[in-house]
Design a protein around this motif. Structure first.
Motif, mmCIF file in Angstrom:
data_model
loop_
_atom_site.group_PDB
_atom_site.id
_atom_site.type_symbol
_atom_site.label_atom_id
_atom_site.label_comp_id
_atom_site.label_asym_id
_atom_site.label_seq_id
_atom_site.Cartn_x
_atom_site.Cartn_y
_atom_site.Cartn_z
ATOM 1 N N GLN A 30 18.460 14.250 -13.649
ATOM 2 C CA GLN A 30 17.019 14.435 -13.851
ATOM 3 C C GLN A 30 16.349 14.775 -12.526
ATOM 4 O O GLN A 30 15.433 15.587 -12.475
ATOM 5 C CB GLN A 30 16.430 13.157 -14.429
ATOM 6 N N TRP A 39 10.936 26.386 -10.541
ATOM 7 C CA TRP A 39 9.536 26.036 -10.784
ATOM 8 C C TRP A 39 9.025 25.172 -9.657
ATOM 9 O O TRP A 39 9.337 23.983 -9.576
ATOM 10 C CB TRP A 39 9.437 25.302 -12.112
ATOM 11 N N LEU A 54 14.854 24.745 -14.128
ATOM 12 C CA LEU A 54 14.884 24.694 -15.586
ATOM 13 C C LEU A 54 15.953 25.631 -16.119
ATOM 14 O O LEU A 54 16.105 26.745 -15.615
ATOM 15 C CB LEU A 54 13.541 25.159 -16.166
ATOM 16 N N PHE A 80 13.949 25.074 -23.788
ATOM 17 C CA PHE A 80 14.103 24.653 -22.399
ATOM 18 C C PHE A 80 14.674 23.253 -22.302
ATOM 19 O O PHE A 80 14.389 22.381 -23.127
ATOM 20 C CB PHE A 80 12.740 24.680 -21.691
ATOM 21 N N GLY A 81 15.450 23.031 -21.260
ATOM 22 C CA GLY A 81 15.839 21.687 -20.898
ATOM 23 C C GLY A 81 14.703 21.003 -20.143
ATOM 24 O O GLY A 81 13.713 21.649 -19.773
ATOM 25 N N PRO A 82 14.836 19.707 -19.881
ATOM 26 C CA PRO A 82 13.772 18.961 -19.211
ATOM 27 C C PRO A 82 13.686 19.242 -17.715
ATOM 28 O O PRO A 82 12.713 18.848 -17.079
ATOM 29 C CB PRO A 82 14.143 17.503 -19.472
ATOM 30 N N GLY A 83 14.684 19.909 -17.162
ATOM 31 C CA GLY A 83 14.634 20.273 -15.747
ATOM 32 C C GLY A 83 15.336 19.277 -14.840
ATOM 33 O O GLY A 83 15.521 18.104 -15.191
ATOM 34 N N GLN A 137 3.717 21.648 -21.333
ATOM 35 C CA GLN A 137 4.603 20.945 -20.428
ATOM 36 C C GLN A 137 4.093 19.536 -20.231
ATOM 37 O O GLN A 137 2.979 19.326 -19.768
ATOM 38 C CB GLN A 137 4.685 21.669 -19.077
ATOM 39 N N GLY A 196 8.680 14.784 -18.051
ATOM 40 C CA GLY A 196 9.968 14.361 -18.586
ATOM 41 C C GLY A 196 10.428 15.105 -19.817
ATOM 42 O O GLY A 196 11.491 14.808 -20.355
ATOM 43 N N MET A 197 9.631 16.072 -20.288
ATOM 44 C CA MET A 197 9.984 16.742 -21.542
ATOM 45 C C MET A 197 10.170 18.244 -21.379
ATOM 46 O O MET A 197 10.412 18.938 -22.343
ATOM 47 C CB MET A 197 8.911 16.468 -22.595
ATOM 48 N N GLY A 198 10.034 18.752 -20.203
ATOM 49 C CA GLY A 198 10.221 20.183 -20.032
ATOM 50 C C GLY A 198 9.153 20.980 -20.751
ATOM 51 O O GLY A 198 8.065 20.501 -21.040
#
Lengths: 111, 113
Positions: free
Chosen positions: A9, A38, A89, A101-104, B37, B40-42
């Protein structure tokens, strides 16, 4: 709902360290895998778009690999610099041109 | 080229108020989309459009309306704002029919009190 996961994370590395992150995505209905960088208070900017299993792409010190059969992609940064600090991301694109998208992964590079 | 332009950049609303977030692009992209956005959830897809006159729902469409009367514009409407809609909203476009990259606007930060 498609699930795209990213790990870790967040992470902190020292300037000069090399690092890598993982993106996991569904292996079915795959069309492309995107990586975006980002920076805080800016909008995401594309790094790579990969489509073929085994694809490897490189831009300067940043590179990425793709495994569509097992559903993962790695992003590598060689010799991290403070300006690499950002959230990275990944996004799974299916044949309907839907992007998930993933949470990054939030990277902090300490000088 | 301006690329993707979003307005406003910041907005504070009271619960129940309505507003429209504007998105305009000058790249002649067929595909336009709205994301929110949250920490924590992208990025989560709200609505998208593959061309003028065509819109479809994404992952989190409730509470939002869209329309696509022209190729250039894709406004996002909040009909009755709720605190749960406090978020940062991004408009993104891509050319259809290929593995093109998404181009994002600068984002609109919305706070609903």
């Amino acid at each position: 709902i498609l699930n795209v996961e990213q790990s870790p994370q967040s992470l902190h590395v020292q300037e000069g360290d090399s690092t890598n992150f993982t993106c996991s995505f569904p292996s079915s209905n795959f069309y492309a895998l995107h990586w975006y960088r980002w920076e805080t208070a800016k909008s995401p900017e594309a790094l790579f778009v990969m489509t073929l299993n085994g694809d490897e792409k490189k831009k300067g010190r940043i590179s990425a690999t793709l495994n569509t059969k097992e559903g993962y992609s790695y992003l590598y940064i060689k010799g991290s610099q403070p300006e690499d600090s950002a959230t990275y991301l990944c996004a799974f694109e299916n044949y309907g041109q839907n992007f998930v998208f993933g949470p990054g992964t939030r990277l902090s590079v300490l000088p | 080229n301006a690329g993707v332009t979003q307005t406003p950049k910041f907005q504070v609303l009271k619960t129940g108020q309505s507003m429209t977030l504007q998105c305009a692009q000058d790249m002649n992209h067929e595909y336009m989309s709205w994301y929110r956005q949250d920490p924590g959830m992208g990025l989560r897809l709200i609505h998208y459009s593959v061309g003028a006159g065509i819109t479809d729902q994404g992952e989190v469409p409730n509470g939002y309306n869209v329309s696509r009367s022209t190729t250039e514009d894709f406004p996002l409407r909040l009909l009755s704002a709720a605190p749960s809609q406090t978020s940062v909203y991004f408009c993104a476009t891509v050319t259809s029919g290929g593995t093109g990259e998404l181009f994002f606007g600068e984002g609109s930060r919305l706070t609903v009190l």
